[in-house]
Design a protein around this motif. Structure first.
Motif, PDB file in Angstrom:
ATOM      1  N   ASP A 124      64.089  72.421  35.455  1.00 31.20           N
ATOM      2  CA  ASP A 124      64.531  71.295  36.271  1.00 31.20           C
ATOM      3  C   ASP A 124      64.599  71.717  37.741  1.00 31.20           C
ATOM      4  OD1 ASP A 124      65.625  68.956  37.265  1.00 31.20           O
ATOM      5  OD2 ASP A 124      67.592  69.272  36.365  1.00 31.20           O
ATOM      6  N   ARG A 125      65.192  72.861  37.990  1.00 33.21           N
ATOM      7  CA  ARG A 125      65.333  73.338  39.369  1.00 33.21           C
ATOM      8  C   ARG A 125      63.973  73.619  39.990  1.00 33.21           C
ATOM      9  NH1 ARG A 125      67.081  78.756  41.864  1.00 33.21           N
ATOM     10  NH2 ARG A 125      67.671  78.079  43.959  1.00 33.21           N
ATOM     11  N   ARG A 126      63.111  74.266  39.256  1.00 35.25           N
ATOM     12  CA  ARG A 126      61.797  74.658  39.780  1.00 35.25           C
ATOM     13  C   ARG A 126      60.938  73.451  40.134  1.00 35.25           C
ATOM     14  NH1 ARG A 126      57.537  74.969  41.703  1.00 35.25           N
ATOM     15  NH2 ARG A 126      55.853  76.425  41.290  1.00 35.25           N
ATOM     16  N   PHE A 127      60.945  72.431  39.277  1.00 30.17           N
ATOM     17  CA  PHE A 127      60.063  71.281  39.477  1.00 30.17           C
ATOM     18  C   PHE A 127      60.792  70.011  39.925  1.00 30.17           C
ATOM     19  CE2 PHE A 127      57.849  74.039  36.425  1.00 30.17           C
ATOM     20  CZ  PHE A 127      56.677  74.262  37.152  1.00 30.17           C
ATOM     21  N   ARG A 128      62.107  70.106  40.148  1.00 29.91           N
ATOM     22  CA  ARG A 128      62.921  68.954  40.570  1.00 29.91           C
ATOM     23  C   ARG A 128      62.691  67.742  39.675  1.00 29.91           C
ATOM     24  NH1 ARG A 128      65.492  69.571  45.040  1.00 29.91           N
ATOM     25  NH2 ARG A 128      65.029  71.167  46.572  1.00 29.91           N
ATOM     26  N   ALA A 144      66.379  66.168  41.231  1.00 29.32           N
ATOM     27  CA  ALA A 144      65.752  64.979  41.816  1.00 29.32           C
ATOM     28  C   ALA A 144      66.826  63.989  42.275  1.00 29.32           C
ATOM     29  CB  ALA A 144      64.815  64.324  40.818  1.00 29.32           C
ATOM     30  N   ASP A 145      67.858  63.795  41.470  1.00 32.31           N
ATOM     31  CA  ASP A 145      68.957  62.872  41.792  1.00 32.31           C
ATOM     32  C   ASP A 145      70.155  63.230  40.903  1.00 32.31           C
ATOM     33  OD1 ASP A 145      70.706  60.779  42.271  1.00 32.31           O
ATOM     34  OD2 ASP A 145      69.185  59.217  42.091  1.00 32.31           O
ATOM     35  N   THR A 198      64.654  65.688  26.985  1.00 28.50           N
ATOM     36  CA  THR A 198      63.998  64.386  27.079  1.00 28.50           C
ATOM     37  C   THR A 198      63.862  63.943  28.527  1.00 28.50           C
ATOM     38  OG1 THR A 198      64.840  63.773  24.913  1.00 28.50           O
ATOM     39  CG2 THR A 198      64.118  61.972  26.358  1.00 28.50           C
ATOM     40  N   MET A 199      64.912  64.089  29.305  1.00 29.95           N
ATOM     41  CA  MET A 199      64.859  63.648  30.692  1.00 29.95           C
ATOM     42  C   MET A 199      63.957  64.542  31.534  1.00 29.95           C
ATOM     43  SD  MET A 199      66.230  60.866  30.360  1.00 29.95           S
ATOM     44  CE  MET A 199      65.754  60.408  31.994  1.00 29.95           C
ATOM     45  N   ASN A 200      63.912  65.839  31.256  1.00 32.68           N
ATOM     46  CA  ASN A 200      62.959  66.709  31.950  1.00 32.68           C
ATOM     47  C   ASN A 200      61.531  66.303  31.604  1.00 32.68           C
ATOM     48  OD1 ASN A 200      64.679  68.275  33.464  1.00 32.68           O
ATOM     49  ND2 ASN A 200      64.586  70.055  32.136  1.00 32.68           N
ATOM     50  N   ALA A 201      61.288  65.967  30.345  1.00 26.28           N
ATOM     51  CA  ALA A 201      59.949  65.530  29.929  1.00 26.28           C
ATOM     52  C   ALA A 201      59.572  64.222  30.609  1.00 26.28           C
ATOM     53  CB  ALA A 201      59.884  65.386  28.407  1.00 26.28           C
TER      54      ALA A 201
END
Length: 108
Positions: free
Chosen positions: A20-24, A29-30, A90-93
């Motif tokens: 998540d951190r690497r790709f926001r 992102a929010d 799921t949310m990262n995907a």
């Protein structure tokens, strides 16, 4: 060995945070929206579990890999970590999928 499953879930969650951190993708992102979505998702699935336990459908499996700590009857503490991982994954995907090009017009 009684906390092996919990440790594995924590490692997997750490991986989700790093991606998540690497790709926001989600929190980076929010953060406000991500917190709301994650909490609502986990609470929904905990309510689902509670309903299944109340109806006698779900039972806690006994294994040496789990801590044995329970939040409620038949609801192990590991379930909260699992549900958090499930929702975060799921949310990262979803975040990754929305960043992918649609593919239209990419090839002639």
């Amino acid at each position: 060995m009684g906390a092996l499953y919990l440790v594995a879930l924590a490692i997997a969650l750490t991986g989700m945070v790093l991606l998540d951190r690497r790709f926001r993708l989600f929190f980076w992102a929010d953060a406000r929206r991500a917190t709301i979505v994650l909490v609502v998702g986990v609470v929904f699935f905990l309510a689902w579990d509670a309903a299944g336990i109340g109806l006698g459908i779900f039972f806690r499996g006994e294994t040496g890999f789990m801590t044995g700590l329970v939040i409620a009857p038949e609801l192990p503490v590991e379930e909260v970590f699992f549900l958090t991982l499930l929702c975060y994954l799921t949310m990262n995907a979803v975040g990754a999928a929305t960043r992918m090009p649609s593919g239209r017009g990419a090839r002639s």
